[in-house]
Write a protein that holds these residues in place. Sequence first.
Motif, PDB file in Angstrom:
ATOM      1  N   LEU A 451     -12.293   0.584 -13.478  1.00  0.00           N
ATOM      2  CA  LEU A 451     -11.403   1.667 -13.069  1.00  0.00           C
ATOM      3  C   LEU A 451     -12.027   2.671 -12.105  1.00  0.00           C
ATOM      4  N   PRO A 452     -13.222   3.196 -12.361  1.00  0.00           N
ATOM      5  CA  PRO A 452     -13.795   4.154 -11.407  1.00  0.00           C
ATOM      6  C   PRO A 452     -13.976   3.560 -10.010  1.00  0.00           C
ATOM      7  N   ILE A 453     -14.337   2.268  -9.937  1.00  0.00           N
ATOM      8  CA  ILE A 453     -14.521   1.626  -8.634  1.00  0.00           C
ATOM      9  C   ILE A 453     -13.178   1.503  -7.924  1.00  0.00           C
ATOM     10  N   LEU A 454     -12.149   1.104  -8.665  1.00  0.00           N
ATOM     11  CA  LEU A 454     -10.817   0.990  -8.075  1.00  0.00           C
ATOM     12  C   LEU A 454     -10.337   2.331  -7.534  1.00  0.00           C
ATOM     13  N   LYS A 455     -10.488   3.358  -8.325  1.00  0.00           N
ATOM     14  CA  LYS A 455     -10.032   4.683  -7.897  1.00  0.00           C
ATOM     15  C   LYS A 455     -10.778   5.150  -6.649  1.00  0.00           C
ATOM     16  N   LYS A 456     -12.061   4.835  -6.582  1.00  0.00           N
ATOM     17  CA  LYS A 456     -12.857   5.206  -5.411  1.00  0.00           C
ATOM     18  C   LYS A 456     -12.342   4.484  -4.163  1.00  0.00           C
ATOM     19  N   CYS A 457     -12.051   3.184  -4.292  1.00  0.00           N
ATOM     20  CA  CYS A 457     -11.584   2.398  -3.142  1.00  0.00           C
ATOM     21  C   CYS A 457     -10.206   2.859  -2.682  1.00  0.00           C
ATOM     22  N   TYR A 458      -9.325   3.140  -3.625  1.00  0.00           N
ATOM     23  CA  TYR A 458      -7.967   3.541  -3.250  1.00  0.00           C
ATOM     24  C   TYR A 458      -7.927   4.962  -2.699  1.00  0.00           C
ATOM     25  N   ALA A 459      -8.944   5.745  -3.010  1.00  0.00           N
ATOM     26  CA  ALA A 459      -9.017   7.092  -2.439  1.00  0.00           C
ATOM     27  C   ALA A 459      -9.632   7.085  -1.043  1.00  0.00           C
ATOM     28  N   ALA A 460     -10.328   6.005  -0.701  1.00  0.00           N
ATOM     29  CA  ALA A 460     -11.055   5.966   0.570  1.00  0.00           C
ATOM     30  C   ALA A 460     -10.141   5.724   1.766  1.00  0.00           C
ATOM     31  N   PHE A 461      -9.142   4.847   1.601  1.00  0.00           N
ATOM     32  CA  PHE A 461      -8.289   4.469   2.725  1.00  0.00           C
ATOM     33  C   PHE A 461      -6.850   4.287   2.252  1.00  0.00           C
ATOM     34  N   PRO A 462      -5.880   4.400   3.159  1.00  0.00           N
ATOM     35  CA  PRO A 462      -4.490   4.123   2.799  1.00  0.00           C
ATOM     36  C   PRO A 462      -4.250   2.622   2.680  1.00  0.00           C
ATOM     37  N   ALA A 463      -3.134   2.257   2.088  1.00  0.00           N
ATOM     38  CA  ALA A 463      -2.773   0.838   1.984  1.00  0.00           C
ATOM     39  C   ALA A 463      -2.462   0.288   3.371  1.00  0.00           C
ATOM     40  N   LEU A 464      -2.720  -0.997   3.541  1.00  0.00           N
ATOM     41  CA  LEU A 464      -2.466  -1.658   4.821  1.00  0.00           C
ATOM     42  C   LEU A 464      -1.014  -1.460   5.237  1.00  0.00           C
ATOM     43  N   SER A 465      -0.809  -1.088   6.484  1.00  0.00           N
ATOM     44  CA  SER A 465       0.534  -0.863   7.022  1.00  0.00           C
ATOM     45  C   SER A 465       0.971  -2.045   7.877  1.00  0.00           C
ATOM     46  N   GLU A 466       2.234  -2.403   7.757  1.00  0.00           N
ATOM     47  CA  GLU A 466       2.789  -3.477   8.586  1.00  0.00           C
ATOM     48  C   GLU A 466       2.705  -3.130  10.061  1.00  0.00           C
ATOM     49  N   SER A 467       2.724  -1.853  10.385  1.00  0.00           N
ATOM     50  CA  SER A 467       2.668  -1.458  11.791  1.00  0.00           C
ATOM     51  C   SER A 467       1.294  -1.720  12.402  1.00  0.00           C
ATOM     52  N   TRP A 468       0.254  -1.816  11.554  1.00  0.00           N
ATOM     53  CA  TRP A 468      -1.087  -2.105  12.064  1.00  0.00           C
ATOM     54  C   TRP A 468      -1.314  -3.609  12.155  1.00  0.00           C
ATOM     55  N   LEU A 469      -0.859  -4.331  11.136  1.00  0.00           N
ATOM     56  CA  LEU A 469      -0.980  -5.785  11.140  1.00  0.00           C
ATOM     57  C   LEU A 469       0.119  -6.356  10.252  1.00  0.00           C
ATOM     58  N   ASN A 470       0.961  -7.169  10.850  1.00  0.00           N
ATOM     59  CA  ASN A 470       2.112  -7.720  10.133  1.00  0.00           C
ATOM     60  C   ASN A 470       1.921  -9.220   9.949  1.00  0.00           C
ATOM     61  N   PHE A 471       2.330  -9.731   8.783  1.00  0.00           N
ATOM     62  CA  PHE A 471       2.165 -11.152   8.486  1.00  0.00           C
ATOM     63  C   PHE A 471       3.516 -11.787   8.183  1.00  0.00           C
ATOM     64  N   ARG A 472       3.682 -13.010   8.672  1.00  0.00           N
ATOM     65  CA  ARG A 472       4.912 -13.761   8.414  1.00  0.00           C
ATOM     66  C   ARG A 472       4.582 -15.241   8.288  1.00  0.00           C
ATOM     67  N   ARG A 473       5.487 -15.962   7.633  1.00  0.00           N
ATOM     68  CA  ARG A 473       5.407 -17.424   7.644  1.00  0.00           C
ATOM     69  C   ARG A 473       6.072 -17.943   8.919  1.00  0.00           C
ATOM     70  N   GLU A 474       5.738 -19.180   9.290  1.00  0.00           N
ATOM     71  CA  GLU A 474       6.289 -19.731  10.522  1.00  0.00           C
ATOM     72  C   GLU A 474       7.272 -20.863  10.231  1.00  0.00           C
ATOM     73  N   LEU A 475       6.803 -22.040   9.815  1.00  0.00           N
ATOM     74  CA  LEU A 475       7.663 -23.190   9.535  1.00  0.00           C
ATOM     75  C   LEU A 475       7.650 -23.497   8.047  1.00  0.00           C
ATOM     76  N   HIS A 476       8.736 -24.088   7.573  1.00  0.00           N
ATOM     77  CA  HIS A 476       8.836 -24.493   6.170  1.00  0.00           C
ATOM     78  C   HIS A 476       8.628 -25.999   6.080  1.00  0.00           C
ATOM     79  N   MET A 477       7.792 -26.419   5.150  1.00  0.00           N
ATOM     80  CA  MET A 477       7.426 -27.830   5.081  1.00  0.00           C
ATOM     81  C   MET A 477       8.591 -28.733   4.690  1.00  0.00           C
ATOM     82  N   THR A 478       9.642 -28.173   4.124  1.00  0.00           N
ATOM     83  CA  THR A 478      10.826 -28.976   3.806  1.00  0.00           C
ATOM     84  C   THR A 478      11.947 -28.730   4.805  1.00  0.00           C
ATOM     85  N   ASP A 479      12.282 -27.471   5.020  1.00  0.00           N
ATOM     86  CA  ASP A 479      13.409 -27.154   5.902  1.00  0.00           C
ATOM     87  C   ASP A 479      13.164 -27.579   7.349  1.00  0.00           C
TER      88      ASP A 479
END
Length: 750
Positions: A451-479
Amino acid sequence: MALARLDTDTVLQELVSQERSKISKQLKFLNLAYEPEDAQILKRALLKRCIFGVDLNPFAVELARLSLWMDSFIFGTPLSFIEHHVQHGNSLMGASVQDFINFNATEASQDDLFVENLGARFDDLRSVMQSLDAMRDTTAEEVEQSKALWKNDIAPKLNLLSRALSFVCTGRAMQAEGKFKEWEALKKTPNILSQLFDESTKKSAALKQVEAYAARYHFFHFEVAFPEAFAGGKRGFDIIVGNPPWDKTKFADTDFFPQYHSNYRSLKNTEKAAVQKRLLLSPHIAEAYEAAQRDMAVADDYYTAASPLNKGAGDGNLFRLFVERNLGLLVHGGNLSYVLPSALMFEEGSTILRKHIFRHCQIPFFYSFENRNSLFSGVDSRYKFALMQIVNTPPSTEAGQPDAVIDTAFYVLDPTELDRPERHVPYSLATVKALSPEHCALMELRDGSDLPILKKCYAAFPALSESWLNFRRELHMTDDKDLFVEQAATGLLPLYEGKMIWQYSHVFDTPQYWLNADAFDKRMHSKELHRMAQDLGVPKTEIAKHSDAVRYDREFMRIGFRTVARDTDERTLIFSLLPKNSGSGHSMFLNTPKTYALNAEGHVIVQAVSPLRLLFALAWFNSVPMDWLARQMIQINVSQTYLYRLPMPQPTDEEIRSNPAYAQLAKNALLLTLAAPSPQVWNDFCELAPLFNVHKKDVPMTAKAQDVLRAENDQLVAKAYGITPSELAHMLASFKVMANKRPEYVALLE
């Protein structure tokens, strides 16, 4: 609990005494020298009063009855009549008495006598059921009386009330099937409400339709089936226990065809297609296939409409639906005790349900197990499940009251571990909100020092924003399987799957499929126009004129990650840089490498994500500290939603260049990427070399030299989070598979 009260509870004492007297007479008559214990007598006496069950599988219902009979059997006594307490039906498809009254008020709008008297009918049924439960079934005569009471006084009333509620469910099912006109016609049937309560043997076409739907979908109405549990001011069950199904609610070929072809899942797409074609030539299989598709689709739509707490990302899953349904069946203060996938407390799809639970209920404990010791023999050894209890009592919000705390334990291999106090981690609601304010997800803590390590990490930086780096899937192996070519040829593009990459390596495995560039672009064209409309903020109807400005993602370098990567594997976050002119299946997510914008002249231009940003992100995601953070929430599959919960710096290119640590991370990522064991790699990414003035001679070609760069990245990331050497060592201790496979690397970090 009842046995513990026997010494002081005079009512229970009298009950046991009366039963013992009757049983003794039976035993004496049969000349059996046997003296039952108090616990046996009490269990048998309470069987008809306290135990209720429902299952969609008729065979499971019969097994449950048999098990209860065997567990409560006493020599010299007949089997109790418990058919009314363990019943067959779909507990996710049902209606309440209030649902029927609401329908009459909003749809039928009839001042119908039968509806006005519905409450009285329900109370009458409840009183008769209570009389039935009061019979002890200690003698053969009492059992016959129970059966007669059920047949003559209860079943007819039960059937009529059940049919009335099934009428409401029929409407829901018809709408899920898309039969809106048929439902309109059915509910406008003259005197339909009166017909529902018509006790005559002659049935109209409308009634036959309702009963046909009830038989097909097995509607189950708890208030009617178990009215004694909803008596007076008490509205529900005190305790609900179970192990709900863990299946998705959407149809999949991979769930249907293996019953006819055992290795179906492991076949190539062309082989699967051949197997499907052959099997579907059999009329009975084709009929079963169509029925399974149809019924699953209808059930999924029905569940979605009836389960507001299950709306969210991803496919529906039955275990979540059962949690929501059964929470609604508890009395105030009642508790739900379940064996279910641990994902309830971590995954994106359970967010709405999880928030409801934290807001309106209390969770005394949540124990997450790994199945490596095969506690569930039919479940994958890497799967995780949990024991949990939810109490239907809101947490205290009064000032000065202590914060609600969940007793948690994670990575448990054997139930006996729970006997050790050090395996338990108190997890407060305040911690939930601090570490996961948007999703209210738990983190998987190996012990309290996480817990103390987690709290330290989450206090250090904000959560990743889609505006900085966005992820998507491309093709579907069935469709999109019609695009896939199974033989390599000049000019074809490789199709990447998750299994083909490892950290910093896109040549970990060879392609199984390839793509024709023109066909690939044609498939992606409409998606690109949609993205362009989103980026420009204009309607789709206005975007066609800009179609010449479309640039396809394959024209850019991208970073991708495996979706199948468990927290118990060597590594969980597995990221690699992918070369231009490639595609990917849905077992990978790739970053969106560009956005569209309008220049001053009104022309559409493309703004690419810089390679410098990609290299920095690649280094950060592949680091041990980031992997450790991800492992606190990821269990079986990695998705972009988990990444958006992770705290990390999101610097501009200028900030990367001006920060020596950030620049070193990006350079190391490039060197490790170029070090992948294949001569083609330099050609794939050589255009990035000028970013750091890298030459072929600079690329580390030995495993030890590469490990030095990896370790440097891990230490740079740890330092950025403020993690001390001892805390980094604590993180490493949880990477057991990595320690076994690569002890030299762990030693290098230590």
